[in-house]
Write a protein that holds these residues in place. Structure first.
Motif, PDB file in Angstrom:
ATOM      1  N   ILE A 105      56.851  38.161  -5.594  1.00 12.35           N
ATOM      2  CA  ILE A 105      56.567  37.886  -4.184  1.00 12.35           C
ATOM      3  C   ILE A 105      57.463  38.782  -3.321  1.00 12.35           C
ATOM      4  N   ILE A 106      56.819  39.493  -2.386  1.00 10.93           N
ATOM      5  CA  ILE A 106      57.540  40.472  -1.568  1.00 10.93           C
ATOM      6  C   ILE A 106      57.568  40.005  -0.101  1.00 10.93           C
ATOM      7  N   ASN A 107      58.754  39.963   0.452  1.00  5.41           N
ATOM      8  CA  ASN A 107      58.944  39.528   1.848  1.00  5.41           C
ATOM      9  C   ASN A 107      58.283  38.177   2.115  1.00  5.41           C
ATOM     10  N   GLY A 108      58.076  37.404   1.079  1.00  4.32           N
ATOM     11  CA  GLY A 108      57.432  36.097   1.215  1.00  4.32           C
ATOM     12  C   GLY A 108      55.988  36.165   1.671  1.00  4.32           C
ATOM     13  N   LYS A 109      55.407  37.378   1.714  1.00  5.76           N
ATOM     14  CA  LYS A 109      54.099  37.541   2.347  1.00  5.76           C
ATOM     15  C   LYS A 109      53.013  38.154   1.480  1.00  5.76           C
ATOM     16  N   TRP A 110      53.407  38.895   0.474  1.00  2.00           N
ATOM     17  CA  TRP A 110      52.401  39.529  -0.383  1.00  2.00           C
ATOM     18  C   TRP A 110      52.974  39.694  -1.783  1.00  2.00           C
ATOM     19  N   TYR A 111      52.078  39.956  -2.720  1.00  2.00           N
ATOM     20  CA  TYR A 111      52.516  40.055  -4.116  1.00  2.00           C
ATOM     21  C   TYR A 111      52.343  41.462  -4.673  1.00  2.00           C
ATOM     22  N   ILE A 112      53.318  41.842  -5.487  1.00  2.00           N
ATOM     23  CA  ILE A 112      53.128  42.945  -6.426  1.00  2.00           C
ATOM     24  C   ILE A 112      52.790  42.288  -7.752  1.00  2.00           C
ATOM     25  N   VAL A 113      51.734  42.773  -8.402  1.00  2.00           N
ATOM     26  CA  VAL A 113      51.346  42.216  -9.689  1.00  2.00           C
ATOM     27  C   VAL A 113      51.434  43.307 -10.748  1.00  2.00           C
ATOM     28  N   ASP A 114      52.232  43.045 -11.750  1.00  2.00           N
ATOM     29  CA  ASP A 114      52.436  43.978 -12.848  1.00  2.00           C
ATOM     30  C   ASP A 114      51.504  43.567 -13.983  1.00  2.00           C
ATOM     31  N   LEU A 115      50.508  44.391 -14.233  1.00  2.00           N
ATOM     32  CA  LEU A 115      49.540  44.074 -15.300  1.00  2.00           C
ATOM     33  C   LEU A 115      49.969  44.746 -16.604  1.00  2.00           C
ATOM     34  N   GLY A 151      56.953  59.397  -2.564  1.00  2.00           N
ATOM     35  CA  GLY A 151      55.745  58.577  -2.587  1.00  2.00           C
ATOM     36  C   GLY A 151      55.981  57.127  -2.187  1.00  2.00           C
ATOM     37  N   ARG A 152      57.245  56.741  -2.123  1.00  2.00           N
ATOM     38  CA  ARG A 152      57.549  55.338  -1.811  1.00  2.00           C
ATOM     39  C   ARG A 152      57.034  54.941  -0.426  1.00  2.00           C
ATOM     40  N   ASP A 153      57.406  55.731   0.590  1.00  2.00           N
ATOM     41  CA  ASP A 153      56.984  55.405   1.960  1.00  2.00           C
ATOM     42  C   ASP A 153      55.466  55.389   2.075  1.00  2.00           C
ATOM     43  N   GLU A 154      54.823  56.345   1.418  1.00  2.00           N
ATOM     44  CA  GLU A 154      53.364  56.444   1.516  1.00  2.00           C
ATOM     45  C   GLU A 154      52.702  55.182   0.938  1.00  2.00           C
ATOM     46  N   ILE A 155      53.174  54.736  -0.213  1.00  2.00           N
ATOM     47  CA  ILE A 155      52.570  53.546  -0.832  1.00  2.00           C
ATOM     48  C   ILE A 155      52.864  52.294   0.000  1.00  2.00           C
ATOM     49  N   LEU A 156      54.116  52.159   0.442  1.00  2.00           N
ATOM     50  CA  LEU A 156      54.460  50.961   1.227  1.00  2.00           C
ATOM     51  C   LEU A 156      53.715  50.953   2.566  1.00  2.00           C
ATOM     52  N   ASN A 157      53.559  52.122   3.172  1.00  2.00           N
ATOM     53  CA  ASN A 157      52.791  52.182   4.432  1.00  2.00           C
ATOM     54  C   ASN A 157      51.333  51.819   4.207  1.00  2.00           C
ATOM     55  N   TYR A 158      50.808  52.265   3.078  1.00  2.00           N
ATOM     56  CA  TYR A 158      49.417  51.965   2.743  1.00  2.00           C
ATOM     57  C   TYR A 158      49.237  50.447   2.577  1.00  2.00           C
ATOM     58  N   ILE A 159      50.148  49.835   1.837  1.00  2.00           N
ATOM     59  CA  ILE A 159      50.097  48.380   1.647  1.00  2.00           C
ATOM     60  C   ILE A 159      50.233  47.675   2.992  1.00  2.00           C
ATOM     61  N   ASP A 160      51.175  48.145   3.796  1.00  2.00           N
ATOM     62  CA  ASP A 160      51.404  47.537   5.111  1.00  2.00           C
ATOM     63  C   ASP A 160      50.159  47.615   5.985  1.00  2.00           C
ATOM     64  N   SER A 161      49.482  48.749   5.943  1.00  2.00           N
ATOM     65  CA  SER A 161      48.293  48.898   6.791  1.00  2.00           C
ATOM     66  C   SER A 161      47.186  47.948   6.333  1.00  2.00           C
ATOM     67  N   ILE A 162      47.058  47.749   5.037  1.00  2.00           N
ATOM     68  CA  ILE A 162      46.045  46.800   4.549  1.00  2.00           C
ATOM     69  C   ILE A 162      46.446  45.366   4.925  1.00  2.00           C
ATOM     70  N   ASN A 163      47.720  45.044   4.755  1.00  2.00           N
ATOM     71  CA  ASN A 163      48.186  43.700   5.136  1.00  2.00           C
ATOM     72  C   ASN A 163      47.893  43.421   6.609  1.00  2.00           C
ATOM     73  N   LYS A 164      48.146  44.411   7.466  1.00  2.00           N
ATOM     74  CA  LYS A 164      47.921  44.219   8.914  1.00  2.00           C
ATOM     75  C   LYS A 164      46.442  44.040   9.220  1.00  2.00           C
ATOM     76  N   GLN A 165      45.633  44.843   8.527  1.00  2.00           N
ATOM     77  CA  GLN A 165      44.185  44.736   8.698  1.00  2.00           C
ATOM     78  C   GLN A 165      43.695  43.342   8.299  1.00  2.00           C
ATOM     79  N   LEU A 166      44.202  42.841   7.172  1.00  2.00           N
ATOM     80  CA  LEU A 166      43.797  41.502   6.701  1.00  2.00           C
ATOM     81  C   LEU A 166      44.259  40.427   7.674  1.00  2.00           C
ATOM     82  N   ALA A 167      45.464  40.604   8.207  1.00  2.00           N
ATOM     83  CA  ALA A 167      46.014  39.585   9.116  1.00  2.00           C
ATOM     84  C   ALA A 167      45.254  39.528  10.434  1.00  2.00           C
ATOM     85  N   SER A 168      44.632  40.649  10.819  1.00  2.00           N
ATOM     86  CA  SER A 168      43.943  40.678  12.114  1.00  2.00           C
ATOM     87  C   SER A 168      42.497  40.208  12.001  1.00  2.00           C
ATOM     88  N   ASN A 169      42.043  39.968  10.760  1.00  2.00           N
ATOM     89  CA  ASN A 169      40.648  39.515  10.591  1.00  2.00           C
ATOM     90  C   ASN A 169      40.488  38.027  10.931  1.00  2.00           C
TER      91      ASN A 169
END
Ligand SMILES: Nc1nc2c(ncn2[C@@H]2O[C@H](COP(=O)(O)OP(=O)(O)O)[C@@H](O)[C@H]2O)c(=O)[nH]1
Ligand SMILES: [Mg+2]
Length: 201
Positions: free
Chosen positions: A66-76, A183-201
């Motif tokens: 659980i990351i920042n109490g708001k989303w999950y990283i899942v290791d498959l 690549g760290r910032d790029e991946i985290l920004n990508y996740i953040d943008s999806i999280n924001k999109q989901l939150a605004s729906n």
């Protein structure tokens, strides 16, 4: 996005026992030894959150962080480990397919690919299967620190050309190294943008 907290929550081998929440999940998958645990540690800035190991192919577990109490990283679990028994391969396939196809909140699957290798059939077939099943995914090239700048860019370009033989459009692509953090910032920004999109729906 800053990582304020990153905590292991649960491991299991059955999608039905995964956390009972609706928080978005970002899952990571790839061949054993591709650098998945290292990438998760790099992204979260925690040295040993996901265990890195020299003995590939051992775990058949879905791990939730659980990351920042708001989303999950899942290791498959990693696939393509040659020394696995048939039984173990079948079990692995059930776990991966079960999670990928049934987990509604799985928002994006990051498919890790070793930048030093020619496109591997097992990865190409897996991505083909994701496409056929409408699973949203992106590609993460790992270990780019092991290649020079030009060699790295050339390898990724060649990989894209291979994909374009069967895909009309490329998924998002990230170039990473867990050694130097690229690549760290790029991946985290990508996740953040999806999280924001989901939150605004
Ligand atoms: N140079 C380099 N080595 C890496 C990188 N990522 C992983 N490794 C190494 O590759 C091996 C497998 O990494 P690991 O994260 O355990 O892979 P996993 O099996 O996919 O979880 C380990 O020896 C890591 O130290 C990277 O970005 N650069
Ligand atoms: Mg690992």
């Amino acid at each position: 996005m800053n990582i304020i907290s990153a905590e292991f929550e649960i491991s299991n081998s059955d999608v039905r026992k995964c956390p009972d929440t609706t928080l978005p999940e970002y899952a990571f998958i790839g061949r054993s030894n591709v650098g998945k645990s290292s990438l998760i540690n790099m992204l979260t800035g925690r040295k040993a959150l996901a265990k890195t190991s020299q003995t590939p192919g051992k775990t058949l577990l879905i791990n939730h962080f659980i990351i920042n109490g708001k989303w999950y990283i899942v290791d498959l679990p990693g696939y393509g480990y040659a020394k696995r028994s048939k039984d173990s391969r079948d079990k692995l396939e059930r776990i991966i397919k079960g999670y990928v196809l049934q987990r509604q909140q799985m928002t994006n699957l990051f498919v890790l690919v070793d930048s030093r290798l020619k496109p591997q059939r097992i990865d190409l077939e897996f991505m083909q299967w994701l496409g056929e099943n409408g699973v949203p995914f992106s590609i993460v090239f790992t270990k780019l620190d092991k290649l020079g700048r030009v060699a790295g860019a050339t390898a990724v370009e060649a990989y894209k050309q291979e994909l374009l033989k069967t895909w009309e459009e490329l998924p998002p692509v990230f170039m990473t190294s867990s050694e130097d953090g690229r690549g760290r910032d790029e991946i985290l920004n990508y996740i953040d943008s999806i999280n924001k999109q989901l939150a605004s729906n």
